[in-house]
Design a protein around this motif. Structure first.
Motif, PDB file in Angstrom:
ATOM      1  N   VAL A  35       0.800  -1.223   0.000  1.00  0.00           N
ATOM      2  CA  VAL A  35       0.000   0.000   0.000  1.00  0.00           C
ATOM      3  C   VAL A  35       0.833   1.273   0.000  1.00  0.00           C
ATOM      4  CG1 VAL A  35      -1.960  -1.107   1.118  1.00  0.00           C
ATOM      5  CG2 VAL A  35      -0.248   0.037   2.521  1.00  0.00           C
ATOM      6  N   HIS A  36       2.065   1.215   0.484  1.00  0.00           N
ATOM      7  CA  HIS A  36       2.848   2.447   0.655  1.00  0.00           C
ATOM      8  C   HIS A  36       3.062   3.177  -0.669  1.00  0.00           C
ATOM      9  CE1 HIS A  36       5.825   5.284   2.099  1.00  0.00           C
ATOM     10  NE2 HIS A  36       6.652   4.882   1.160  1.00  0.00           N
ATOM     11  N   SER A  37       3.482   2.460  -1.701  1.00  0.00           N
ATOM     12  CA  SER A  37       3.782   3.116  -2.978  1.00  0.00           C
ATOM     13  C   SER A  37       2.523   3.719  -3.596  1.00  0.00           C
ATOM     14  CB  SER A  37       4.430   2.126  -3.946  1.00  0.00           C
ATOM     15  OG  SER A  37       3.597   1.001  -4.164  1.00  0.00           O
ATOM     16  N   GLU A  38       1.388   3.043  -3.444  1.00  0.00           N
ATOM     17  CA  GLU A  38       0.133   3.577  -3.977  1.00  0.00           C
ATOM     18  C   GLU A  38      -0.275   4.842  -3.209  1.00  0.00           C
ATOM     19  OE1 GLU A  38      -1.145   2.459  -6.620  1.00  0.00           O
ATOM     20  OE2 GLU A  38      -1.124   0.279  -6.742  1.00  0.00           O
ATOM     21  N   ALA A  39      -0.208   4.765  -1.882  1.00  0.00           N
ATOM     22  CA  ALA A  39      -0.588   5.918  -1.066  1.00  0.00           C
ATOM     23  C   ALA A  39       0.346   7.101  -1.303  1.00  0.00           C
ATOM     24  CB  ALA A  39      -0.586   5.531   0.414  1.00  0.00           C
ATOM     25  N   HIS A  52       8.281  -0.450   2.555  1.00  0.00           N
ATOM     26  CA  HIS A  52       7.874  -1.647   1.817  1.00  0.00           C
ATOM     27  C   HIS A  52       8.717  -2.869   2.183  1.00  0.00           C
ATOM     28  CE1 HIS A  52       6.484  -4.122  -1.543  1.00  0.00           C
ATOM     29  NE2 HIS A  52       7.756  -4.346  -1.845  1.00  0.00           N
ATOM     30  N   ASP A  53      10.029  -2.727   2.148  1.00  0.00           N
ATOM     31  CA  ASP A  53      10.901  -3.872   2.435  1.00  0.00           C
ATOM     32  C   ASP A  53      10.742  -4.351   3.875  1.00  0.00           C
ATOM     33  OD1 ASP A  53      11.845  -3.828  -0.142  1.00  0.00           O
ATOM     34  OD2 ASP A  53      13.634  -2.648   0.330  1.00  0.00           O
ATOM     35  N   TYR A  99      18.792  -6.175  13.109  1.00  0.00           N
ATOM     36  CA  TYR A  99      19.175  -4.910  13.747  1.00  0.00           C
ATOM     37  C   TYR A  99      18.402  -3.735  13.138  1.00  0.00           C
ATOM     38  CZ  TYR A  99      22.247  -0.944  14.923  1.00  0.00           C
ATOM     39  OH  TYR A  99      22.752   0.255  15.364  1.00  0.00           O
ATOM     40  N   LYS A 100      18.377  -3.659  11.811  1.00  0.00           N
ATOM     41  CA  LYS A 100      17.710  -2.543  11.143  1.00  0.00           C
ATOM     42  C   LYS A 100      16.206  -2.570  11.400  1.00  0.00           C
ATOM     43  CE  LYS A 100      19.147  -1.246   7.099  1.00  0.00           C
ATOM     44  NZ  LYS A 100      19.408  -1.161   5.642  1.00  0.00           N
ATOM     45  N   ALA A 101      15.595  -3.749  11.294  1.00  0.00           N
ATOM     46  CA  ALA A 101      14.152  -3.849  11.532  1.00  0.00           C
ATOM     47  C   ALA A 101      13.805  -3.469  12.964  1.00  0.00           C
ATOM     48  CB  ALA A 101      13.664  -5.263  11.233  1.00  0.00           C
ATOM     49  N   ALA A 102      14.638  -3.875  13.920  1.00  0.00           N
ATOM     50  CA  ALA A 102      14.370  -3.589  15.331  1.00  0.00           C
ATOM     51  C   ALA A 102      14.361  -2.092  15.628  1.00  0.00           C
ATOM     52  CB  ALA A 102      15.398  -4.296  16.211  1.00  0.00           C
ATOM     53  N   HIS A 103      15.036  -1.288  14.791  1.00  0.00           N
ATOM     54  CA  HIS A 103      15.004   0.163  14.959  1.00  0.00           C
ATOM     55  C   HIS A 103      13.765   0.785  14.325  1.00  0.00           C
ATOM     56  CE1 HIS A 103      19.239  -0.219  16.157  1.00  0.00           C
ATOM     57  NE2 HIS A 103      19.092   0.977  16.671  1.00  0.00           N
TER      58      HIS A 103
END
Length: 215
Positions: free
Chosen positions: A94-98, A162-163, A206-210
């Motif tokens: 949904v992010h790219s559409e919004a 998105h990722d 690590y990146k997701a946890a932030h």
């Protein structure tokens, strides 16, 4: 204003830049870009009067920056709610559409959408939706990465990326889940959590946890 500047305003808003200083590192992690690029854009936002920067402390939004960010976030998140709730979009899509729709949405249209959807207070990834008067419940800005081992928390929201949303779908982490933080691996290793209802242990990068916020 360029779409890139608007993306920065939204991410600073999401990271708590209405109430506190946000570091360049946090912005770089959330936008998945080089820290040098953040420094350059922060300078432009400060020059435009949309942000304030304190060396070695971070960046926050000015009153004008907050108003601009709230308008962008409101349109973006209402469209996300519509796409998921009414058109059955998967959350990562949904992010790219919004992102496209928010730029062509008048105040009249977003007010009508909000009414049609029953005045939603939060978007599908947990972020608060400001109403037309700028009122909303302040989000948690406590990142999973900053939560101490042994603490039990509830997953409140995810950064709108998105990722990241694809990754969280793969590891089956959802809004509202109660989890216990088991350990933080050193040298930017994963944060291991345990889902309270199942006992399943999940290593979160690590990146997701932030970019996962808890309360």
């Amino acid at each position: 204003m360029t779409p890139m500047k608007e993306d920065y305003l939204k991410i600073i808003f999401e990271l708590g830049g209405t109430k506190k200083k946000v570091s360049n590192k946090q912005i770089a992690l959330s936008l998945d870009i080089a820290a040098g690029s953040v420094t350059e854009m922060v300078g432009k936002l400060v020059q435009d009067g949309l942000a304030k920067h304190t060396p070695y402390a971070g960046i926050s939004l000015t009153a004008e920056g907050i108003r601009y960010a709230e308008t962008l976030v409101r349109k973006h998140r209402i469209w996300e709610d519509f796409l998921v709730d009414k058109l059955n979009y998967d959350l990562p899509d949904v992010h790219s559409e919004a992102e496209v729709l928010e730029h062509v949405t008048s105040e009249r249209l977003v007010d009508s959408l909000e009414s049609y959807l029953g005045h939603p207070t939060h978007c599908p990834h947990g972020g608060a939706i400001p109403d037309k008067d700028g009122h909303y419940t302040e989000d948690s800005h406590t990142a999973l990465a900053d939560t101490e081992d042994g603490t039990v928390v509830s997953i409140e929201r995810f950064i709108d990326n998105h990722d990241l949303l694809l990754y969280l779908h793969d590891i089956a982490l959802k809004i509202g889940q109660s989890v216990k933080v088991i350990k933080h691996d050193p040298f930017e290793g994963p944060v291991t959590i345990e889902v309270q209802t199942t006992g399943q242990q999940i290593p979160v990068s690590y990146k997701a946890a932030h970019n996962i916020f808890v309360k």
